[in-house]
Design a protein around this motif. Structure first.
Motif, short mmCIF file in Angstrom:
data_model
loop_
_atom_site.label_atom_id
_atom_site.label_comp_id
_atom_site.label_asym_id
_atom_site.label_seq_id
_atom_site.Cartn_x
_atom_site.Cartn_y
_atom_site.Cartn_z
N UNK A 1 56.97 47.97 45.93
CA UNK A 1 57.53 47.12 44.90
C UNK A 1 57.97 47.89 43.68
N UNK A 2 58.14 47.16 42.59
CA UNK A 2 58.59 47.77 41.34
C UNK A 2 58.19 46.85 40.18
N UNK A 3 57.79 47.45 39.08
CA UNK A 3 57.47 46.72 37.86
C UNK A 3 57.94 47.56 36.69
N UNK A 4 57.89 46.97 35.49
CA UNK A 4 58.33 47.71 34.32
C UNK A 4 57.49 48.93 34.03
N UNK A 5 56.16 48.77 34.06
CA UNK A 5 55.30 49.93 33.75
C UNK A 5 55.36 50.98 34.83
N UNK B 1 50.52 56.94 34.77
CA UNK B 1 50.35 55.55 34.35
C UNK B 1 50.68 55.46 32.86
N UNK B 2 51.70 54.68 32.53
CA UNK B 2 52.06 54.43 31.13
C UNK B 2 51.53 53.05 30.75
N UNK C 1 62.75 52.00 29.92
CA UNK C 1 63.34 52.48 31.18
C UNK C 1 64.78 52.90 30.99
N UNK C 2 65.53 52.14 30.19
CA UNK C 2 66.94 52.48 29.96
C UNK C 2 67.07 53.72 29.09
N UNK D 1 60.78 44.31 36.82
CA UNK D 1 61.16 45.41 37.70
C UNK D 1 62.43 45.10 38.48
N UNK D 2 62.52 43.89 39.03
CA UNK D 2 63.71 43.52 39.81
C UNK D 2 64.93 43.42 38.90
#
Length: 400
Positions: A12-16, A60-61, A134-135, A195-196
């Motif tokens: 999967x994917x998430x912001x952190x 891990x952030x 992220x950007x 994340x998505x």
């Protein structure tokens, strides 16, 4: 030339997870912290640490909220904060797109307009950090191309403020429209809306990993540590040099077999497809079952034109089914120049192969128009246009 970033979303994917993966792959943590100060929002502190997720080492952030905002924020308020910030215009615009997508998905899930969606005063800080961070990371790494694997969304159910929900939750399910997802691993949510939404905004190509020469690999850890499962996002970073400057995009191939259509109709169908935005249309003769001759109609189109193409194929042919699949393309940078010949000017499409090397092809429609007006053969007009282009190149008026 920039870098190519590939997301491997096997968990999967998430912001952190995205922040951790970008720091792990090479974004200096101080650049992340300094970049977020330009957002102009306070009340949070960032920390990072090395962790294990099963057999994998990862970064891990963590976002520690020191003081929440006083009230929920509307999408309009978020846009104002982004506009007032000192972020680059690229990061501002991409951030707006991500928040818009999040608001739209929440609006669809709760049946309200996106303008009426409000972001919770605590979670909005997390969202600001994850999205903008992220950007900022992609900008710091000079990312010019982003690809992604299919996304593992997890399985089972999840608990929310609205009760028990299936995985993926309504927002993730809505955001996943049009991208490949699957379910595997532990019975829990693996992909988050943030994340998505980030992935949808950044990624141009989903599917198997394209050929790359990785220069770095990073792992970003999620909060959960399900037993026997490495809950990390993996990213691979490569210099965009393997394809020597060629451009990349994704198009859609629409294909069907026809053996009972009047051949006189094909010309009309091809013209309609091109008029509605097709990139290319071909008719290939084949031998079908029971020895019957047939035609494979193939149309290439951008994702935004697929429904138009399907409407034409289903309405104007005898097809009852159509094969639709994404196709990756490598294309040369191209431009047009106009060259003079007897009877008018012809546009020449120039494709740049590499530095100092290019090839030019006269536009057939221009050559045909001059041929009809002057009475000369089209072949002669095209040869004259090619010779004129070659002369211009030798004179230095047209560069590769």
């Amino acid at each position: 030339m920039g870098t190519h970033l590939h997301f491997d979303c096997f968990s999967g994917i998430s912001g952190d997870m995205t922040l951790g993966a970008l720091v792990d792959v090479g974004m200096p943590f101080r650049d992340l912290v300094g970049g977020l100060k330009r957002l102009g929002v306070s009340g949070f502190r960032l920390t990072k640490r090395r962790v294990h997720r099963e057999a994998l080492h990862a970064t891990k952030v963590n976002v520690q909220i020191t003081s929440a905002m006083r009230s929920p924020l509307s999408l309009r308020s978020i846009h104002k904060i982004l506009s007032r910030s000192r972020l680059s215009e690229r990061v501002k615009q991409q951030s707006r797109v991500v928040f818009d997508r999040l608001a739209e998905s929440e609006g669809h899930a709760h049946r309200v307009p996106k303008a009426h969606v409000h972001f919770h005063e605590v979670s909005v800080l997390d969202s600001f950090v994850d999205i903008v961070g992220a950007l900022i990371g992609c900008e710091a790494l000079d990312v010019t191309r982003v690809t992604s694997s299919a996304v593992n969304v997890g399985s089972g159910t999840l608990q929310s403020a609205h009760g028990t929900l299936p995985v993926p939750g309504p927002a993730v399910a809505d955001l996943s429209r049009g991208i490949p997802i699957y379910s595997a691993g532990p019975a829990r949510e693996l992909a988050t809306p943030t994340g998505i939404a980030l992935l949808r905004t950044l990624t141009t190509e989903f599917g198997a990993m394209p050929p790359i020469i990785p220069s770095a690999v990073g792992y970003g850890a999620g909060d959960a540590e399900p037993e026997g499962w490495p809950n990390v996002l993996r990213v691979l970073l490569a210099r965009e040099s393997l394809q020597r400057g060629r451009l990349h995009d994704m198009v859609v191939s629409i294909e069907t077999n026809l053996d009972d259509l009047n051949p006189q109709i094909y010309e009309h169908i091809v013209e309609r497809l091109f008029d509605r935005g097709a990139l290319d249309v071909t008719l290939t003769p084949v031998i079908m079952k029971r020895g019957r001759p047939g035609i494979v109609l193939t149309c290439l189109a951008g994702q935004e034109h697929v429904e138009r193409m399907l409407d034409i194929v289903f309405s104007d042919t005898t097809a009852l089914g159509v094969r639709v699949q994404p196709v990756a393309r490598q294309i040369l940078p191209r431009r047009f120049v106009s060259v003079p010949i007897r009877g008018g000017t012809v546009r020449v499409k120039i494709g740049t192969v590499d530095r100092g090397t290019a090839k030019g092809v006269p536009e057939y429609a221009d050559c045909k128009r001059i041929a009809v007006r002057t009475g000369r053969p089209v072949k002669v007009v095209m040869e004259e246009a090619a010779a004129s282009y070659a002369s211009f190149r030798r004179s230095g008026k047209v560069h590769a």
